[in-house]
Write a protein that holds these residues in place. Sequence first.
Motif: not given
Length: 312
Positions: A153-154, A280-281
């Motif tokens: 992720r990210s 985001h997140g």
Amino acid sequence: MAETGPAWIDPEIGESLRGFPNFDFSLDKLPAMRSGSMFEPQTAPDVKRIELSTEGSGVALSVLRPVESADDSPVLFWMHGGGMVIGNRHMDDARLIEWCRGLGCVCVSVEYRLAPESPYPAPLDDCEAGLRFVIEHAHDLHIDPQRIGIGGRSAGGALAAGLALRWRDNAHAPLAFQYLEYPMLDDRGLTASSQLEGLPIWSRESNAFGWRSYLGDRYRTEDVPGDAAPGRATELSGLPATFIGVGTADCLRDESIDFAARLCRAAVPTELHVYSGAVHGFDMFADAAVARTAARDSADWLARQFGRRTVA
């Protein structure tokens, strides 16, 4: 009318963001941010943990597997997020334990070096060394080397996508899949979403800091290989089946959508999920309906890659 960041945020997430700490990534704040992001290993009675390290390079790996698991279990090789500059291999333990339990898979999380002290290609080299170790020790780990997928992720999504490109180019045995959750893909900041102002969790300024830390003097130059910033890669054919999930209130939205479209044009089986109002997140806000939907979508797709029945 131009879109604005905060106006696009899902109301449930927006409420949860009240009083939420400001994640403003910068060099002077990095020591404090790192001290708060060195997560401890999580445990569960039905999931066992093995800590290993690769020969030679000494890359640390956490292996999580269900206590009751087959000798030929499928594998998710995982790279954590943190903008390339913070975090450790334990920060996603809760999610990985949930997947071990629900999908009957083994999850391996890799400890890669962090930028700016260790810029590209060091973090990606660590991920590659860890993946190679897992495959070479498949018999000892009681896993199926034909069912190993990678994900992150990210920043971990950037590393996963870069690793898939490098793995393909080096003519290794094909990976089963790549799972990319709101991935960092392009350092150039060319998209409309990359210019959005006022986004929480991961702002355009933090994104620029992460990329600048990772790429050093290469940042926003023509000297950036595809495995360093996968959105720059020109040839995407031959990559494994891909999942991409991203929110509309994320500065990484447009590059994720563009990457998915180019994968489709390259005949790569691709599933793209764009979640309205998600920042985001956004998985941090697990009680929000959009986060629950995304969690189901992810588990369902992973189950299909592992040859399991879809998750209810």
